[in-house]
Design a protein around this motif. Sequence first.
Motif, PDB file in Angstrom:
ATOM      1  N   LEU A  36       0.905  -1.298   0.156  1.00  0.00           N
ATOM      2  CA  LEU A  36       0.056  -0.098  -0.116  1.00  0.00           C
ATOM      3  C   LEU A  36       0.776   1.195  -0.064  1.00  0.00           C
ATOM      4  N   ARG A  37       0.347   2.211  -0.673  1.00  0.00           N
ATOM      5  CA  ARG A  37       1.163   3.538  -0.748  1.00  0.00           C
ATOM      6  C   ARG A  37       0.552   4.652   0.311  1.00  0.00           C
ATOM      7  N   TYR A  38       1.348   4.928   1.256  1.00  0.00           N
ATOM      8  CA  TYR A  38       1.194   5.844   2.381  1.00  0.00           C
ATOM      9  C   TYR A  38       1.829   7.272   2.350  1.00  0.00           C
ATOM     10  N   VAL A  39       1.010   8.064   2.895  1.00  0.00           N
ATOM     11  CA  VAL A  39       1.631   9.478   3.160  1.00  0.00           C
ATOM     12  C   VAL A  39       1.309   9.479   4.764  1.00  0.00           C
ATOM     13  N   ALA A  40       2.583   9.738   5.326  1.00  0.00           N
ATOM     14  CA  ALA A  40       2.563   9.820   6.649  1.00  0.00           C
ATOM     15  C   ALA A  40       2.190  11.277   7.197  1.00  0.00           C
TER      16      ALA A  40
END
Length: 323
Positions: free
Chosen positions: A179-183
């Motif tokens: 999955l592609r996350y942005v924190a």
Amino acid sequence: MILRKLSLAAACLLLAGQALAEPKRPECIAPAAPGGGFDLTCKLAQSALMEAKLLSKPMRVTYMPGGVGAVAYNAVVAQRPADAGTITAWSSGSLLNLAQGKFGRFDENAVRWVAGIGTSYGAIAVNKDSPYKNLDDLIKALQADPSKVVIGSGGTVGSQDWMQTAMLAKAAGIDPRKLRYVALEGGGEIATALLGGHIQVGSTDISDSMPHIQAGNMRILAVLSDERLPGPLKSDIPTAKEQGYDITWPVVRGFYLGPKVTDEEYAWWKDAFDKLLASEDFAKLRDQRELYPFAMTGEELDGYVKKRVGEYKQMAKDFGLTQ
């Protein structure tokens, strides 16, 4: 721990019938940027303590973002351990981070857990114009190409928000690591990024989201509760369970004090929160902030926190986050 319990009990007996002195400069630290769940938690206490006349002067709310609670936790323990006027907000996400050692050298035994005052639930949010109308739409997009769906979460891999979508992905047969996350730093930043089109999905909290839902700018694909939540708009939001994904995530919210706060000072806060949690006026304020009943203080809360941290340690191990 046994000695601390005995000393606290002795202090309570000694002070029975006496008026404990209220903190001179009451403060609540929200360990994230304004607008999220920690902010909401502090402002609930701020309003409730004044309305109940438990504080004679307003409690200020200050913000200490960083590491989804780690910066504030370390500051309280290392720099302000005896500051009896300062309570700091925590959530289930804080406990999850503690379970993974994300708060540095300090663990769950480093502070004095004083009160749990309400609970919310995790939620999967999208912009009002999103092509995803339900969880199946989102899951199909992730199965087709997980790199094309940008998910905003409070904190990095292993955080509470990450865990919510990781559990969802795992239930759908998708590797959470793809999955592609942005924190981001809490629910306020997640909402800003989602409404600005910088992310496609927000892994967030239903209480954080309600103002944006009411404004018509955000939709919730699923709330991570056992059953649909009561109330206007919320009763229309489906659960993940009813869409075929057996995922729940309650988010308890509360406060802790520094480790060197005296038993007498600790007893003042415990007594104040005991009075609040038994009050119908507080229940109304809690409901207005989209929180649900959870009332626990003192030694009972301390036991709850330690138990949950143990459970989260096992969960983190199961997801390969710790050894």
